[in-house]
Motif scaffolding. Sequence first.
Motif, PDB file in Angstrom:
ATOM      1  N   PHE A  78     -20.907  84.672 -26.194  1.00 18.22           N
ATOM      2  CA  PHE A  78     -19.437  84.583 -26.461  1.00 18.22           C
ATOM      3  C   PHE A  78     -18.968  85.481 -27.274  1.00 18.22           C
ATOM      4  CE2 PHE A  78     -21.074  80.266 -24.787  1.00 18.22           C
ATOM      5  CZ  PHE A  78     -19.962  80.248 -23.703  1.00 18.22           C
ATOM      6  N   ILE A  82     -19.755  82.350 -31.034  1.00 16.98           N
ATOM      7  CA  ILE A  82     -20.615  80.832 -31.164  1.00 16.98           C
ATOM      8  C   ILE A  82     -21.727  80.938 -32.156  1.00 16.98           C
ATOM      9  CG2 ILE A  82     -22.378  81.297 -29.421  1.00 16.98           C
ATOM     10  CD1 ILE A  82     -20.378  78.061 -29.340  1.00 16.98           C
ATOM     11  N   LEU A 115     -21.713  71.471 -28.710  1.00 23.08           N
ATOM     12  CA  LEU A 115     -20.992  72.393 -28.124  1.00 23.08           C
ATOM     13  C   LEU A 115     -21.893  73.624 -27.929  1.00 23.08           C
ATOM     14  CD1 LEU A 115     -18.234  73.919 -27.714  1.00 23.08           C
ATOM     15  CD2 LEU A 115     -18.208  74.503 -30.268  1.00 23.08           C
ATOM     16  N   SER A 119     -23.258  75.220 -24.203  1.00 23.96           N
ATOM     17  CA  SER A 119     -22.388  76.386 -23.850  1.00 23.96           C
ATOM     18  C   SER A 119     -23.207  77.636 -23.807  1.00 23.96           C
ATOM     19  CB  SER A 119     -21.010  76.664 -24.617  1.00 23.96           C
ATOM     20  OG  SER A 119     -21.502  76.676 -26.101  1.00 23.96           O
ATOM     21  N   ALA A 123     -23.645  79.794 -20.217  1.00 22.13           N
ATOM     22  CA  ALA A 123     -23.446  81.228 -20.504  1.00 22.13           C
ATOM     23  C   ALA A 123     -24.629  82.170 -19.928  1.00 22.13           C
ATOM     24  CB  ALA A 123     -22.779  81.551 -21.580  1.00 22.13           C
TER      25      ALA A 123
END
Length: 163
Positions: A78, A82, A115, A119, A123
């Motif tokens: 990200f 992140i 989270l 994530s 990704a």
Amino acid sequence: ILRVTIFEGFMKDIHREILASYPGLLKEDRQVPLGKLVAKGVDDVLREEIDREVQILDRKSTAEKAEYFLKRLGISWFDGTIVPILDKAIKARNEMLHENPDRMPTHGEVLFMELATMSVPAATLAQAALLYPKTCSLPMSMSEEDAKKFLPGASKTVKGERK
């Protein structure tokens, strides 16, 4: 705590698989003695080198891991946004596991753990499927178009439009 441990295991596994499928990504400046190649064989030496690189990265900070994944593998977490959240999650897990086993995670730490540990692998998997198709494939519920949104710089806009 378990979620972070599983996350770290997954990240090492995907890193190992990318290097095994694309050994040209290994550090080029490593020298391997000819005798070792002859005695053990190329496959065993290659496997050792892959494990060595994975273990070295595992001992690095969260920011260094994110930088390695971006610069060496072309996989963005990200665009680095992140990393502070993931770092807090990992530090909280390490403190509870190694320093203060009686401490309970705060609600914020639990949120960070959930989270980040969901994530970042998603990704990473999406990008690896696009960049290293011999390694893995996209999850059945993800289109190639959606996966491309995870690639480095995909969140940046050019003249008001997405790249």
